[in-house]
Structures are given as structure tokens and as C-alpha cells.
Motif scaffolding. Structure first.
Motif, short mmCIF file in Angstrom:
data_model
loop_
_atom_site.label_atom_id
_atom_site.label_comp_id
_atom_site.label_asym_id
_atom_site.label_seq_id
_atom_site.Cartn_x
_atom_site.Cartn_y
_atom_site.Cartn_z
N UNK A 36 0.80 -1.23 0.00
CA UNK A 36 0.00 0.00 0.00
C UNK A 36 0.84 1.28 0.00
N UNK A 37 2.02 1.22 0.60
CA UNK A 37 2.86 2.42 0.70
C UNK A 37 3.57 2.75 -0.61
N UNK A 38 3.73 1.79 -1.49
CA UNK A 38 4.56 1.97 -2.68
C UNK A 38 3.95 2.94 -3.68
N UNK A 39 4.74 3.95 -4.07
CA UNK A 39 4.24 4.89 -5.08
C UNK A 39 4.19 4.27 -6.46
N UNK A 40 4.99 3.22 -6.72
CA UNK A 40 4.86 2.49 -7.98
C UNK A 40 3.55 1.69 -7.99
N UNK A 41 3.14 1.18 -6.85
CA UNK A 41 1.84 0.50 -6.76
C UNK A 41 0.70 1.50 -6.91
N UNK A 42 0.90 2.71 -6.42
CA UNK A 42 -0.12 3.75 -6.61
C UNK A 42 -0.31 4.05 -8.09
N UNK A 43 0.76 4.00 -8.88
CA UNK A 43 0.63 4.15 -10.34
C UNK A 43 -0.35 3.13 -10.90
N UNK A 44 -0.15 1.88 -10.49
CA UNK A 44 -1.01 0.80 -11.00
C UNK A 44 -2.44 0.95 -10.50
N UNK A 45 -2.62 1.27 -9.21
CA UNK A 45 -3.97 1.47 -8.67
C UNK A 45 -4.70 2.58 -9.41
N UNK A 46 -4.00 3.67 -9.64
CA UNK A 46 -4.59 4.82 -10.32
C UNK A 46 -5.03 4.44 -11.73
N UNK A 47 -4.19 3.72 -12.45
CA UNK A 47 -4.55 3.29 -13.82
C UNK A 47 -5.81 2.43 -13.80
#
Length: 243
Positions: free
Chosen positions: A10-21
Motif C-alpha cells: 500500500x505504501x509503494x508509489x509504484x503501486x499507486x501508479x497501478x492502482x490509479x490506472x
């Protein structure tokens, strides 16, 4: 249950990229939150490397935020994040790769150098929506986890200082590029803008990210990030409009 499953921190900003997409395209998906260290047992079964994010869809595993965005555009073409124009598509991908390296990797080093000295805060981030035993487990393992993270990601005083400078330079370049435009490529939101705003999000801590952000960051981060605020206005606006 959704056929799209995102394995993530949850903390990863690379994972946030994927969540946002995934969210931008309005897709139904399930997240599987992994614990740092223990995540390797899961990710190595799914993909070639140990890193997250990993998206699993219909028996296929797609590893890495750039690859996930490309996959989603190919298989769920509504609301494409890759421009249709070939030149703009190339430019968007070039921006994305530049931002992944110069902001994504460097910001991680810079932030963790300080945050790893504040275990209570970081453990809360790592254990977000995890199993009931996540926090006590991480408290016991945190010294070893910290040493491992610092070694694997080459995090120390010198590299953190270099990474901070790299982030500042990338911020200047990004802001110069959008000085007269709303977007990095063409006249519409693309994977380039999403990448920039997602990777910078830990600096302005938006609620849409999904973490329980602290009221303030520990020093010296708080003062240094405050000095960056003029360079974060555009990213905040992208987040507000498109996230």
C-alpha cells in the motif's frame, strides 16, 4: 470476485501508479497487500522478479507499473492512458521511464533514509490492511528488515543526499515542461502525467492514496518537503482532476 488482482505494498508509489490506472479506467479489481520481506514467497511464484506491483489477470502475471499500464491499455482500451498519436505515445513513454528512474527510485531512497529511523510510522504503512499479526511481526523483524532494505536499495546518508538532488532536478524539468501546458504530452491526461503525480504523491500525502498519513513528516523531511511545495502545485492539480 474480480479477475484482476493487484499484488502490492500500500505504501509503494509504484503501486499507486497501478492502482490509479485501474481506477481511472473504472475497472473492478482486488488488492492483495503483501508484507515487505515475506512478499518474496508470493511474487517469485507469480513473476520473474520479487518486486511489486504484480497484476494477475486470467492466468497471466504482469510485473511493474509501466508494463501494467501498457497491458491495461491493450486489454481495456477505454480511457487509454497511452496517446493514440505515435509521436505522442513515444514521448509519453519516454517521460514515464525518466520519471520512474529520476523521481520513483530516487524519492524512495531519499524518503526511506529518514523514515526507516521512525519504525512506528513505517510499520503502520507496511501493515496497512494486512493480517492481524502484521504489526507485532514487523516490530520484531524491523531491525533486520531495515538493514536489508538499506543494503538492497543502497540507502545511506550519501545516496539519500544525491537522490534528493535528483528529485529536485526532475521536479524542475517537469515544471518547465508544463509551464505553458496543462499536461506533459499533448493536450490531454496521459500515462506521463499519471506517473509524475503518483510518484510525487508521498510528498503531498493525498487522501486518495489510501494511507493513514501522519500530520507531519519527521525532520528533516518536513522542512525539506515544505521547501518543495511550489514545485508540487501541478502534481497536486493533476491528482485533484484525475484521481
Amino acid at each position: 470476485m474480480s479477475s484482476l488482482v493487484l499484488y502490492q505494498f500500500p505504501i509503494s508509489h509504484f503501486c499507486e501508479k497501478a492502482r490509479w490506472a485501474l481506477d481511472y479506467k473504472g475497472l473492478d479489481y482486488t488488492t492483495k497487500n503483501l508484507l515487505p520481506g515475506l512478499h518474496v514467497k508470493t511474487t517469485k511464484k507469480l513473476a520473474a522478479k520479487s518486486s511489486v506491483p504484480v497484476l494477475v489477470h486470467e492466468g497471466r502475471s504482469i510485473q511493474g507499473s509501466e508494463q501494467i499500464i501498457t497491458y491495461l491499455d491493450e486489454h481495456f482500451p477505454d480511457k487509454k492512458l497511452t496517446p493514440v498519436n505515435s509521436q505522442e505515445a513515444q514521448s509519453a513513454r519516454e517521460w514515464e521511464r525518466y520519471l520512474d528512474k529520476e523521481i520513483g527510485v530516487h524519492l524512495r531512497c531519499y524518503l526511506y533514509h529518514t523514515l526507516l529511523d521512525h519504525p512506528d510510522m513505517v510499520i503502520g504503512f507496511f501493515a496497512k490492511d494486512g493480517p492481524f499479526w502484521a504489526k507485532p511481526f514487523l516490530k520484531v523483524m524491523f531491525p533486520k528488515l531495515t538493514r536489508t532494505m538499506r543494503k538492497l536499495m543502497d540507502i545511506n546518508e550519501a545516496t539519500a543526499a544525491k537522490s534528493r538532488q535528483a528529485v529536485l532536478m526532475a521536479l524542475e524539468r517537469t515544471n518547465d515542461a508544463v509551464d505553458e501546458n496543462k499536461y506533459l504530452v499533448g493536450n490531454r491526461f496521459s500515462r506521463a502525467d499519471l506517473t509524475a503525480a503518483a510518484l510525487l504523491a508521498p510528498l503531498f500525502m493525498p487522501p486518495q492514496y489510501g494511507l493513514d498519513w501522519p500530520a507531519t513528516l519527521p525532520e528533516p523531511l518536513q522542512s525539506e518537503v515544505k521547501a518543495m511545495e511550489p514545485y508540487l502545485v501541478w502534481a497536486k492539480e493533476i491528482y485533484r482532476k484525475h484521481r
